[in-house]
Write a protein that holds these residues in place. Structure first.
Motif, short mmCIF file in Angstrom:
data_model
loop_
_atom_site.label_atom_id
_atom_site.label_comp_id
_atom_site.label_asym_id
_atom_site.label_seq_id
_atom_site.Cartn_x
_atom_site.Cartn_y
_atom_site.Cartn_z
N PHE A 14 21.90 54.33 37.89
CA PHE A 14 20.35 54.44 38.43
C PHE A 14 19.55 54.58 37.16
O PHE A 14 18.41 54.04 37.15
N ARG A 15 19.68 54.91 35.75
CA ARG A 15 18.97 54.83 34.81
C ARG A 15 18.37 53.64 34.41
O ARG A 15 17.40 53.48 34.05
N ARG A 16 19.01 52.53 34.78
CA ARG A 16 18.55 51.25 34.73
C ARG A 16 17.44 50.83 35.69
O ARG A 16 16.39 50.43 35.37
N TYR A 17 17.52 51.39 36.84
CA TYR A 17 16.51 51.06 37.69
C TYR A 17 15.14 52.09 37.92
O TYR A 17 14.45 51.87 38.23
N LYS A 18 15.44 52.93 37.17
CA LYS A 18 14.29 54.14 37.19
C LYS A 18 13.18 53.39 36.61
O LYS A 18 12.15 54.00 36.99
N LYS A 19 13.14 52.69 35.48
CA LYS A 19 11.82 52.15 35.02
C LYS A 19 11.10 51.27 35.93
O LYS A 19 10.19 50.89 35.65
N LEU A 20 11.84 50.90 37.05
CA LEU A 20 11.03 49.96 38.10
C LEU A 20 10.16 50.85 39.09
O LEU A 20 9.82 50.29 40.00
N ASN A 59 17.92 43.63 39.91
CA ASN A 59 18.88 43.60 38.63
C ASN A 59 18.70 42.09 37.98
O ASN A 59 18.48 42.27 36.69
N GLU A 60 18.47 41.27 38.67
CA GLU A 60 18.50 39.93 38.25
C GLU A 60 17.28 39.39 37.65
O GLU A 60 17.18 38.80 36.49
N GLU A 65 16.26 40.00 33.70
CA GLU A 65 15.12 39.00 33.26
C GLU A 65 15.71 37.44 33.31
O GLU A 65 15.05 36.88 32.03
N VAL A 66 16.31 37.13 34.21
CA VAL A 66 16.79 35.55 34.12
C VAL A 66 15.83 34.65 34.15
O VAL A 66 16.16 33.49 33.55
N ILE A 85 10.91 37.04 49.38
CA ILE A 85 9.93 37.97 49.84
C ILE A 85 9.12 38.47 48.31
O ILE A 85 8.26 39.16 48.67
N GLY A 86 9.16 37.31 47.40
CA GLY A 86 7.95 37.45 46.57
C GLY A 86 8.24 38.13 45.10
O GLY A 86 7.58 37.95 44.24
N LEU A 87 9.56 38.44 45.18
CA LEU A 87 9.97 39.22 44.05
C LEU A 87 9.88 38.25 42.74
O LEU A 87 9.45 39.02 41.44
N SER A 88 10.37 37.11 42.78
CA SER A 88 9.87 36.23 41.62
C SER A 88 8.64 35.92 41.18
O SER A 88 8.43 36.09 40.11
#
Length: 264
Positions: A14-20, A59-60, A65-66, A85-88
């Protein structure tokens, strides 16, 4: 003990996703494959189609940041084939706010979700089309899956729709700073049609999909990129077969690769 280890693993992840902008409860719900149809990204409520693939995409795109690329101009031209859904698009706009983006999403329901999500982020300067890229402009039959796996099929069946198309080659008449192709199958046919026009593309990302029942065209696809002057780097997009010698054709796709084409 297993429960404690599992929770600890989730907390670390979760620590990685928290910044999102995700809370731990939100992350845990998504991780448990909830049926949630909304989530939060950078403080904005957005619509999603599938919690598992939403986390995978976060994540990707935003953690690994691929799609990150460098350019010396403020308004790079980007073509996004298979914007889902527009994430890219959101990623590209955060990277280069004044970028000029043309995007395609053929699934009518997902297209509507994409428009909603872009509105949530105040993104109104993207040319978003409910169409698929192809080798001509003839209508195609599209199988809807409700998430990331929608793809072109040969015959009408349940959950298929007719879609309009755009010839991708016709869009490559000028310099394109980034071309993203994630369209679940017809990558080789489209790149073959583009041919010499690929010389106008600085950076290209292709998610190659090989249907188990069809011949693999990865070799031919790589030759097209080589002839267009690209250096390539390849990663496995998904582990379709853990034991290829044993499983062989057991998977829907027998190969999925992320192919990065760049110029020195």
């Amino acid at each position: 003990m297993k429960i404690i280890k599992s929770k600890l693993k989730n907390i670390i992840e979760f620590r990685r996703y928290k910044k999102l902008g995700l809370t731990y409860n939100e992350f845990s719900s998504l991780k448990n494959r909830s049926l949630k149809k909304t989530s939060f990204l950078f403080g904005k409520e957005i619509k999603i189609t599938d919690s598992f693939w939403y986390l995978h995409s976060l994540n990707e795109l935003f953690l690994d940041e691929v799609y990150r690329f460098k350019t010396n101009i403020d308004t790079p031209k980007i073509i996004d084939c298979g914007s889902n859904i527009g994430l890219s698009i959101i990623f590209f706009k955060r990277l280069y706010p004044t970028s000029q983006i043309i995007a395609f999403e053929p699934d009518n329901d997902i297209f509507t979700i994409s428009k909603y999500n872009l509105d949530q982020f105040g993104i109104s300067d993207v040319k978003l089309f409910q169409k698929a890229v192809w080798i001509n402009e003839e209508p195609l039959i599209f199988a809807k899956t409700g998430s990331l796996g929608g793809h072109v099929v040969k015959e009408e069946r349940e959950n298929t729709i007719k879609i309009q198309t755009v010839r991708l080659k016709d869009l490559l008449f000028e310099k394109i700073d980034f071309l993203k192709i994630d369209i679940e199958g017809p990558e080789y046919d489209i790149l073959k049609d583009c041919g010499e026009s690929l010389k106008n593309v600085d950076n290209i990302f292709v998610e190659y999909h090989s249907f188990a029942e069809d011949p693999q065209m990865i070799g031919e696809l790589l030759i097209i990129l080589k002839n267009a002057g690209f250096k390539v780097y390849i990663k496995e997009a998904w582990e379709n077969m853990n034991k290829p010698f044993m499983e062989k054709k057991s998977s829907y796709f027998d190969l999925q690769l992320n192919i990065f084409g760049y110029r020195l």
